[in-house]
Scaffold this motif. Structure first.
Motif, short mmCIF file in Angstrom:
data_model
loop_
_atom_site.label_atom_id
_atom_site.label_comp_id
_atom_site.label_asym_id
_atom_site.label_seq_id
_atom_site.Cartn_x
_atom_site.Cartn_y
_atom_site.Cartn_z
N ASN A 72 37.49 44.44 31.93
CA ASN A 72 36.07 44.74 32.22
C ASN A 72 35.65 44.35 33.63
N SER A 73 36.60 44.26 34.56
CA SER A 73 36.30 43.98 35.96
C SER A 73 37.16 44.86 36.84
N PRO A 74 36.68 45.16 38.07
CA PRO A 74 37.58 45.88 38.99
C PRO A 74 38.81 45.03 39.29
N CYS A 75 39.93 45.69 39.55
CA CYS A 75 41.12 44.97 40.03
C CYS A 75 40.84 44.50 41.45
N SER A 76 41.54 43.46 41.88
CA SER A 76 41.34 42.94 43.23
C SER A 76 42.66 42.61 43.89
#
Lengths: 112, 111
Positions: A72-76
């Motif tokens: 539920n988060s963008p990849c970084s």
């Protein structure tokens, strides 16, 4: 979403500063890949994820580069203590297993 | 180690002048061969994936074919808007699931 999204579009950092790049894969795609394009058409593989798990990190310079894909988060992709030679365009791609692979628009990192 | 070689490096065509781009590969167990188009300042735009020798795929003026050693991207009656860099990449059984890219063919189509 229907496209791979990458932010920011451009990033300028002084040598030694940290840089953090983000990638939102296409909804439903379980694989995420990071590539570095330094010279005009030379793509260097960095790392791939299967969901939130590292799948292949053979291309990562481990001393300063790290990456994550959390639910539920963008990849970084994070670069600690950037160097001049880190200046490049960083592309993210996503795919379903063994299927077509789609790229984002890239983040241009300039290290001064 | 997987190797991909594209030729020619650059190609200049007149509008309507059909031609082919070549991608030769050396891999340990081909899984897929990918064609992309890249415009300046943009990310690679997906065109085709080919999985086995003999396979062909078409999209508008483009047709991609695959043999056991190489792939061709045929461009029929190109238009100026087809000008771009065309990239070929492979995945293989020995290379994990990462793409290994060639260095591309820069195509310019003139009126």
């Amino acid at each position: 979403g229907e496209e791979v999204a990458q932010t920011p579009k451009h990033l300028v950092r002084g040598e030694g500063q940290k840089a953090k790049l983000y990638c939102a894969p296409i909804k439903g795609h379980s694989y995420v890949f990071w590539y570095q394009q330094v010279l005009k058409n030379e793509f260097k593989f960095l790392i791939s994820f299967q969901n939130e798990n590292v799948f292949d990190e053979t291309g990562m310079p481990k001393e300063r580069f790290s990456a994550k894909c959390l639910p539920n988060s963008p990849c970084s992709l994070e670069i600690q203590a950037t160097k001049l030679e880190d200046s490049a365009v960083y592309f993210c791609a996503s795919s379903q297993p063994e299927r077509d692979r789609f790229f984002g628009p890239g983040t241009r990192l300039t290290v001064l | 180690e997987d190797q991909v070689t594209q030729s020619p490096e650059a190609l200049r065509l007149q509008e309507g002048e059909s031609s082919s781009l070549n991608c030769s590969y050396t891999v340990s167990g081909l899984r897929g061969l990918f064609w992309y188009r890249q415009d300046p300042g943009k990310g690679p735009e997906f065109l085709f994936t080919l999985y086995s020798a003999g396979e062909e795929k078409e999209k508008e003026r483009l047709k991609a074919t695959l043999t056991k050693k190489e792939s061709f991207l045929h461009i029929t009656a190109p238009k100026p808007e087809d000008s771009a860099t065309y990239l070929c990449a492979v995945t293989s059984a020995g290379g994990g699931n990462k793409l290994t890219f060639g260095t591309g063919t820069q195509l310019k189509v003139e009126l």
